[in-house]
Design a protein around this motif. Sequence first.
Motif, PDB file in Angstrom:
ATOM      1  N   LYS A  28       7.258  -3.069   8.466  1.00 53.55           N
ATOM      2  CA  LYS A  28       7.617  -3.403   9.849  1.00 53.55           C
ATOM      3  C   LYS A  28       7.782  -2.138  10.680  1.00 53.55           C
ATOM      4  O   LYS A  28       7.369  -2.081  11.845  1.00 53.55           O
ATOM      5  CB  LYS A  28       8.901  -4.226   9.868  1.00 53.55           C
ATOM      6  CG  LYS A  28       9.311  -4.655  11.265  1.00 53.55           C
ATOM      7  CD  LYS A  28      10.541  -5.535  11.237  1.00 53.55           C
ATOM      8  CE  LYS A  28      10.858  -6.053  12.638  1.00 53.55           C
ATOM      9  NZ  LYS A  28      12.055  -6.930  12.641  1.00 53.55           N
ATOM     10  N   ASP A  29       8.380  -1.115  10.080  1.00 48.85           N
ATOM     11  CA  ASP A  29       8.597   0.146  10.794  1.00 48.85           C
ATOM     12  C   ASP A  29       7.385   1.071  10.735  1.00 48.85           C
ATOM     13  O   ASP A  29       7.239   1.972  11.569  1.00 48.85           O
ATOM     14  CB  ASP A  29       9.804   0.877  10.194  1.00 48.85           C
ATOM     15  CG  ASP A  29      11.092   0.101  10.379  1.00 48.85           C
ATOM     16  OD1 ASP A  29      11.229  -0.577  11.413  1.00 48.85           O
ATOM     17  OD2 ASP A  29      11.962   0.159   9.487  1.00 48.85           O
ATOM     18  N   LEU A  30       6.512   0.845   9.756  1.00 50.51           N
ATOM     19  CA  LEU A  30       5.388   1.756   9.523  1.00 50.51           C
ATOM     20  C   LEU A  30       4.167   1.448  10.385  1.00 50.51           C
ATOM     21  O   LEU A  30       3.475   2.354  10.847  1.00 50.51           O
ATOM     22  CB  LEU A  30       5.003   1.691   8.039  1.00 50.51           C
ATOM     23  CG  LEU A  30       4.064   2.761   7.504  1.00 50.51           C
ATOM     24  CD1 LEU A  30       4.716   4.133   7.524  1.00 50.51           C
ATOM     25  CD2 LEU A  30       3.636   2.408   6.068  1.00 50.51           C
ATOM     26  N   LYS A  32       1.556   0.744  13.205  1.00 47.75           N
ATOM     27  CA  LYS A  32       1.469   1.226  14.584  1.00 47.75           C
ATOM     28  C   LYS A  32       0.001   1.266  15.001  1.00 47.75           C
ATOM     29  O   LYS A  32      -0.898   1.254  14.145  1.00 47.75           O
ATOM     30  CB  LYS A  32       2.081   2.620  14.699  1.00 47.75           C
ATOM     31  CG  LYS A  32       1.418   3.668  13.818  1.00 47.75           C
ATOM     32  CD  LYS A  32       2.155   4.994  13.901  1.00 47.75           C
ATOM     33  CE  LYS A  32       1.448   6.086  13.091  1.00 47.75           C
ATOM     34  NZ  LYS A  32       1.378   5.776  11.651  1.00 47.75           N
ATOM     35  N   PRO A  33      -0.271   1.320  16.293  1.00 49.42           N
ATOM     36  CA  PRO A  33      -1.653   1.443  16.739  1.00 49.42           C
ATOM     37  C   PRO A  33      -2.310   2.676  16.121  1.00 49.42           C
ATOM     38  O   PRO A  33      -1.693   3.739  15.994  1.00 49.42           O
ATOM     39  CB  PRO A  33      -1.517   1.587  18.264  1.00 49.42           C
ATOM     40  CG  PRO A  33      -0.221   0.937  18.592  1.00 49.42           C
ATOM     41  CD  PRO A  33       0.676   1.225  17.432  1.00 49.42           C
ATOM     42  N   GLY A  34      -3.568   2.524  15.714  1.00 53.71           N
ATOM     43  CA  GLY A  34      -4.316   3.621  15.102  1.00 53.71           C
ATOM     44  C   GLY A  34      -4.278   3.620  13.584  1.00 53.71           C
ATOM     45  O   GLY A  34      -5.062   4.320  12.941  1.00 53.71           O
ATOM     46  N   MET A  35      -3.382   2.864  13.004  1.00 52.09           N
ATOM     47  CA  MET A  35      -3.290   2.779  11.542  1.00 52.09           C
ATOM     48  C   MET A  35      -4.381   1.850  11.018  1.00 52.09           C
ATOM     49  O   MET A  35      -4.743   0.860  11.660  1.00 52.09           O
ATOM     50  CB  MET A  35      -1.912   2.213  11.177  1.00 52.09           C
ATOM     51  CG  MET A  35      -1.586   2.221   9.711  1.00 52.09           C
ATOM     52  SD  MET A  35       0.106   1.581   9.467  1.00 52.09           S
ATOM     53  CE  MET A  35       0.416   2.190   7.823  1.00 52.09           C
ATOM     54  N   THR A  36      -4.922   2.146   9.843  1.00 46.18           N
ATOM     55  CA  THR A  36      -5.899   1.245   9.229  1.00 46.18           C
ATOM     56  C   THR A  36      -5.195   0.303   8.260  1.00 46.18           C
ATOM     57  O   THR A  36      -4.116   0.614   7.731  1.00 46.18           O
ATOM     58  CB  THR A  36      -7.000   2.007   8.468  1.00 46.18           C
ATOM     59  OG1 THR A  36      -6.422   2.605   7.289  1.00 46.18           O
ATOM     60  CG2 THR A  36      -7.635   3.082   9.341  1.00 46.18           C
TER      61      THR A  36
END
Length: 248
Positions: A28-30, A32-36
């Motif tokens: 939930k905290d990890l 973010k936009p740009g993550m695959t």
Amino acid sequence: MIILKSAEEIDLMREAGKVNKLILDGLKDLIKPGMTTMEIDEFVERTVRKHGMKASEKGYYDYPGSICTSINEEVVHGIPSRKRVLKEGDIISLDLVVEYEGYMADAARTYGVGNISPEASHLIETAEKSFFEGIKYAREGQRLYDISHAIQEYVEGEGFGVIRDYTGHGIGSDMHEDPPIPNYGKAGKGPRLQRGMTLAIEPMIVEGSYEVDTLLDDWTVVTKDGGLAAHYENTVVITDGEPELLTY
């Protein structure tokens, strides 16, 4: 046949459930936009290994990932990929099964990526709240479809639809055990709940039509109309009192 679990078996599932919760809370905290979605998968793999456990979905009927990552109109079984990049405003459903000494705990959450629309937030919130409406009936002596009916009634009351083609299920030493647990149905029907039942209860809900298709990868299930989908799940133990949530 519905398999009732011993206290020792439930203890093993409880340990798996703790790690499942740890991972989903961490994600939930990890995210973010740009993550695959492959980065999500790698986080899961590292964490389960660190705790001496196993991500059971990997290799299940040749499924390639350690977790299912389903984005927007994808309902379930989305496959992690280095090519799939999360964007601002996406929602992602994460479905994870953790195994400890041969016993499993299954849970799912849907999270927003960055800032999401009020409509998407309402959908995610409804999936979660419908689960808790359902487990009001997860008590010894109730009928299984009392849970199903309560979920359906809440979801449809909020203006959303309930997936028909996929259901919750029993769980233990196998990922999918009896009984199947639909998220719709008539109250007062189905097997009577007994102490020692371990159930993966998982509302899967959609903005529009509940009709679905499976993509050419033979795994990813999507809404036919392209509407958003949300998924919320916990592994639940039927006791002689309040149900115990192993993944919450």
